[in-house]
Design a protein around this motif. Structure first.
Motif, PDB file in Angstrom:
ATOM      1  N   PHE A  77       0.899  -1.193  -0.166  1.00  0.00           N
ATOM      2  CA  PHE A  77       0.050  -0.076   0.129  1.00  0.00           C
ATOM      3  C   PHE A  77       1.012   1.300  -0.070  1.00  0.00           C
ATOM      4  O   PHE A  77       0.664   2.392  -0.543  1.00  0.00           O
ATOM      5  N   GLY A  78       1.987   1.392   0.871  1.00  0.00           N
ATOM      6  CA  GLY A  78       2.825   2.289   0.763  1.00  0.00           C
ATOM      7  C   GLY A  78       3.570   2.577  -0.434  1.00  0.00           C
ATOM      8  O   GLY A  78       3.707   3.547  -0.885  1.00  0.00           O
ATOM      9  N   ILE A  79       4.097   1.469  -1.146  1.00  0.00           N
ATOM     10  CA  ILE A  79       4.708   1.558  -2.399  1.00  0.00           C
ATOM     11  C   ILE A  79       3.929   1.891  -3.448  1.00  0.00           C
ATOM     12  O   ILE A  79       4.180   3.034  -4.216  1.00  0.00           O
ATOM     13  N   PHE A  80       2.541   1.613  -3.682  1.00  0.00           N
ATOM     14  CA  PHE A  80       1.807   2.129  -4.589  1.00  0.00           C
ATOM     15  C   PHE A  80       1.357   3.557  -4.460  1.00  0.00           C
ATOM     16  O   PHE A  80       1.178   4.318  -5.283  1.00  0.00           O
ATOM     17  N   SER A  81       1.172   4.145  -3.171  1.00  0.00           N
ATOM     18  CA  SER A  81       0.794   5.399  -2.784  1.00  0.00           C
ATOM     19  C   SER A  81       1.924   6.367  -3.266  1.00  0.00           C
ATOM     20  O   SER A  81       1.531   7.450  -3.600  1.00  0.00           O
ATOM     21  N   LEU A  82       3.016   5.888  -3.178  1.00  0.00           N
ATOM     22  CA  LEU A  82       4.304   6.652  -3.565  1.00  0.00           C
ATOM     23  C   LEU A  82       4.384   6.719  -5.104  1.00  0.00           C
ATOM     24  O   LEU A  82       4.627   7.814  -5.607  1.00  0.00           O
ATOM     25  N   LEU A  83       4.136   5.722  -5.644  1.00  0.00           N
ATOM     26  CA  LEU A  83       4.494   5.643  -7.335  1.00  0.00           C
ATOM     27  C   LEU A  83       3.449   6.126  -8.203  1.00  0.00           C
ATOM     28  O   LEU A  83       3.587   7.018  -9.048  1.00  0.00           O
TER      29      LEU A  83
END
Length: 606
Positions: A77-83
C-alpha cells in the motif's frame, strides 16, 4: 501506533537462514495439499508444467516485487501510494482479497486441526464394525466427513445449527494467529525458525513411516464410491480388496499427453499465485527486510524458489502411501469447489492414515503448522497496511498494537462463524469459487506502478537491465492475466458454485450466486473507489489540480549509498504534501519515532 510499519533503516534485516525459514510460508495449505492432489491426478508429469510455469512467469514477478520492497521498505500500500497515488486502490483490493483468503484459510486450518485428533476420538475397531452395509463414519470417510464432521444440511438457505467443535477449532486457530501477529512483521522470521523445522520434522516422520512400515488394513471393511447410475449420483459399495486389485494410483505413469490439455498448466499457475502470494502483498514485505543489493535480492529469490520448488514434492512423496484408491480422491461430489486437494486430504487419505493414530496426528499437525505460517505472514501484511492507515485519534486511544490486533482477530473470528453452521461448507465453496474470478483486473492494473517503481530506481543499475527486467515482468503479468481470463471464460463462468446438495430437492440458488458475484466484484470496486478518493482528498488545490497531482508519482531521492539505497523516509500512505514530507510520525506503543528528511530519528515519549 504504526508498529507494523517497516520504517526505513530501523527495520531488521534477514540473513540467508532466516530467508529460508520465512520462505516456508510458500508451502501453506496450497502447496502441501494441492500439489500432491495434482500429482495423483496427472501423475508426476504435472511437475514438468509446474516448474516451467514457475521459472517462466513467477521469477520476474517475485524479483521485481522484492526489489521494490527493498527500495521503499514499505508494504504494498505504501509503495503504490508513492508511485501512482491514484492507483493505491489496487493495493487496497489486493489486501482485501488476501484477507478474505485468510478467512477461508482459517476454516481449512480448523478442519486440519480437528482431523489431527479425529482418529483418537473415532478409532477403527473391526470387532465392533463387521462387514455389513451400514454406512458408518468409521468405515466410509465420505460419510464421516459429511454426516459426522460437517453434519451438512441440504443447502445454503437451510442454515442449521452451529457445529460446536468446528467453532472451537476455529477459535483455537484465531487465538494462535493473534499470538503470532501481535508483533511487527519482522517478527515472522523468529516464528518461522520455530514453526518450519517443527512442521518439517512431523512430515518427515510421516514419510519414513509410510514407506518403511506396512500400514495396517481392515480386509472386511466396506467402502462406498459415488457413481452415476441411471443419471443420478448413488453410492456403490464394493469390497476393499477387490478395488485394490483392480486399480493402483497412476502416480508414476509418465505421459506427456496429459499436458496437452490447458488444465494442468492453469492448475500449476493458480498454485503458484496462491502459494507464493504473487499478488497478495507478501513479496514487497519480504523484500523490505533485505538489503538493497543485487546479490542479496537474487539470493533471496533463489532461496524462496528452491524451498517452494522442493518441499511440496516431499509432501507429495509422503502422501502417496496413505492415499487409498477405495476412498477415492474425487468422491466428494462437489469437491471441485473446495481448495484443490482438500477432499484428498480429508477423504482419500483419512481412510488409511486413521488406522495409525500417531502418524495421523503428525501428518495433519504438520500441514496445520505450515498453513498457519502462510496465513500469519499474509495477515501481518494486512495488519501492517491497516494499522498504519488508521486515524491518529484511534492510535492515541488504543496506544498498544496488541489491543488493536486482538480486536482485528476477534472480528475475523466473528466473520468466520457462519462457516461453522451446518450450511457453512456451502458458503465456503461459494466464497472459494467466486473470490478470485476477476483477479486478472488487479494483476493488469498493478503492472503500471510496479514497472514505474522498478524503472525509476537508482541510476547505479544499468538502464538496459532495468528495461529488460521490467519488460519480462510486464509480459509475464499480461500472459498470466490472459491465461486467467481464458480460465474464467472456459472453466469457471459456465459452472456456478454449488449452494445445495445435488441430491436434494432444494435447487434454488439464485441468491447464492448473487452473493458470489458480490464477493468477486466488491473488493475491486470498493478498493479502487476508496483509493482514488483518498489520493485526491490528500492533495491540495482545486479538484482538477488534485486529480493531476494524484496521477503523478513521487520523484525518487538520490541514493546515499549505492549498496543500500532506499527512499523509506517517504510517507507510506499519502501522496506528497508538505505536512507529511517534513516529518513522518510513527507511534510504537507509547513511543513516537520522528523520521526527519535527513534520515535521522528521534524518540519522544508520549
Amino acid at each position: 501506533m504504526e508498529a507494523a510499519l517497516i520504517n526505513g533503516p530501523s527495520s531488521s534485516k534477514w540473513n540467508t537462514l532466516q530467508c529460508a525459514m520465512v520462505s516456508c510460508y510458500s508451502i501453506g495449505l496450497h502447496a502441501s495439499i494441492s500439489l500432491p492432489f495434482y500429482i495423483v491426478k496427472y501423475s508426476v508429469t504435472f511437475l514438468l508444467a509446474h516448474y516451467i510455469m514457475l521459472l517462466s512467469f513467477c521469477v520476474p514477478v517475485c524479483y521485481v516485487q522484492m526489489k521494490l520492497g527493498a527500495i521503499y521498505r514499505q508494504n504494498i500500500f505504501g509503495i503504490f501510494s508513492l508511485l501512482v497515488p491514484i492507483l493505491k486502490g489496487c493495493a487496497i483490493a489486493i489486501l482485501i482479497f488476501s484477507y478474505i483468503r485468510c478467512l477461508t484459510g482459517s476454516l481449512e486450518l480448523s478442519y486440519c486441526l480437528y482431523y489431527a485428533f479425529a482418529s483418537f476420538v473415532f478409532p477403527y475397531d473391526e470387532a465392533t464394525h463387521p462387514n455389513h452395509w451400514e454406512r458408518s463414519g468409521h468405515q466410509m470417510p465420505i460419510v464421516f466427513f459429511k454426516q459426522k464432521f460437517l453434519q451438512i444440511s441440504d443447502g445454503l438457505s437451510d442454515g442449521g445449527y452451529l457445529v460446536w467443535y468446528i467453532a472451537l477449532a476455529l477459535l483455537v486457530t484465531w487465538c494462535i494467529v493473534y499470538l503470532l501477529t501481535i508483533k511487527e512483521p519482522s517478527f515472522i522470521a523468529k516464528l518461522a525458525c520455530v514453526i518450519a523445522p517443527t512442521a518439517l520434522s512431523l512430515i518427515l516422520v510421516t514419510l519414513i513411516y509410510g514407506w518403511v512400515v506396512p500400514l495396517p488394513g481392515a480386509p472386511s471393511e466396506k467402502f462406498s464410491r459415488l457413481e452415476i447410475i441411471n443419471g443420478t449420483l448413488t453410492y456403490h459399495e464394493r469390497d476393499l480388496n477387490e478395488v485394490e486389485e483392480e486399480k493402483d494410483l497412476p502416480v508414476w505413469n509418465i505421459s506427456l499427453s496429459k499436458l496437452y490439455s490447458p488444465q494442468p498448466w492453469m492448475n500449476s499457475l493458480l498454485l503458484h499465485i496462491y502459494s507464493l502470494g504473487l499478488w497478495s502483498g507478501v513479496l514487497p514485505t519480504f523484500g523490505a527486510h533485505l538489503y538493497n543489493k543485487k546479490d542479496t535480492i537474487v539470493r533471496a529469490n533463489v532461496v524462496l524458489l528452491v524451498v517452494y520448488g522442493l518441499l511440496p514434492v516431499v509432501f507429495g512423496i509422503a502422501s502417496i502411501p496413505y492415499i487409498s484408491t477405495n476412498s477415492g480422491y474425487g468422491m466428494f461430489e462437489y469437491g471441485e469447489r473446495m481448495k484443490p486437494g482438500l477432499d484428498l486430504l480429508l477423504l482419500g487419505m483419512f481412510g488409511k492414515i486413521r488406522h495409525v493414530h500417531g502418524i495421523a496426528l503428525c501428518w495433519y499437525l504438520g500441514i496445520y503448522l505450515f498453513g498457519i505460517l502462510h496465513v500469519t505472514f499474509h495477515l501481518l501484511v494486512v495488519w501492517d497496511a491497516l494499522l498504519t492507515s488508521l486515524p491518529a485519534f484511534l492510535l492515541q486511544f488504543f496506544r498498544k498494537r496488541s489491543i488493536l490486533v486482538a480486536i482485528l482477530c476477534f472480528l475475523s473470528f466473528m466473520f468466520c462463524i457462519p462457516y461453522c453452521f451446518q450450511s457453512g461448507v456451502y458458503l465456503y465453496m461459494l466464497v472459494n469459487s467466486y473470490l478470485d474470478r476477476l483477479i486478472f483486473t488487479v494483476i493488469i492494473v498493478s503492472i503500471v506502478p510496479t514497472v514505474i517503481g522498478y524503472i525509476k530506481q537508482n541510476m547505479v543499475y544499468l538502464l538496459l537491465e532495468r528495461a529488460l527486467m521490467s519488460l519480462w515482468h510486464g509480459l509475464s503479468s499480461l500472459v498470466i492475466a490472459a491465461m486467467l481470463i481464458y480460465y474464467f471464460a472456459v472453466y469457471v463462468y459456465p459452472f456456478p458454485a454449488t449452494t445445495s446438495d445435488p441430491r436434494s430437492d432444494n435447487k434454488s440458488d439464485e441468491g447464492g450466486q448473487c452473493l458470489g458475484w458480490f464477493i468477486a466484484i466488491g473488493p475491486i470496486v470498493l478498493g479502487f473507489i476508496i483509493g482514488a478518493f483518498h489520493a485526491v482528498y490528500s492533495e491540495k488545490g482545486s479538484f482538477r489540480e488534485r486529480c493531476i497531482r494524484a496521477l503523478k508519482s513521487e520523484s525518487l531521492q538520490s541514493a546515499d549509498s549505492s549498496y543500500d539505497y532506499d527512499i523509506s523516509g517517504k510517507t507510506p500512505h499519502t501522496s506528497t504534501t508538505k505536512s507529511y514530507s517534513d516529518a513522518n510520525l510513527s507511534k510504537i506503543d507509547t513511543e513516537v519515532v520522528v523520521n526527519t528528511p535527513d534520515m535521522t530519528s528521534e524518540s519522544v515519549k508520549v
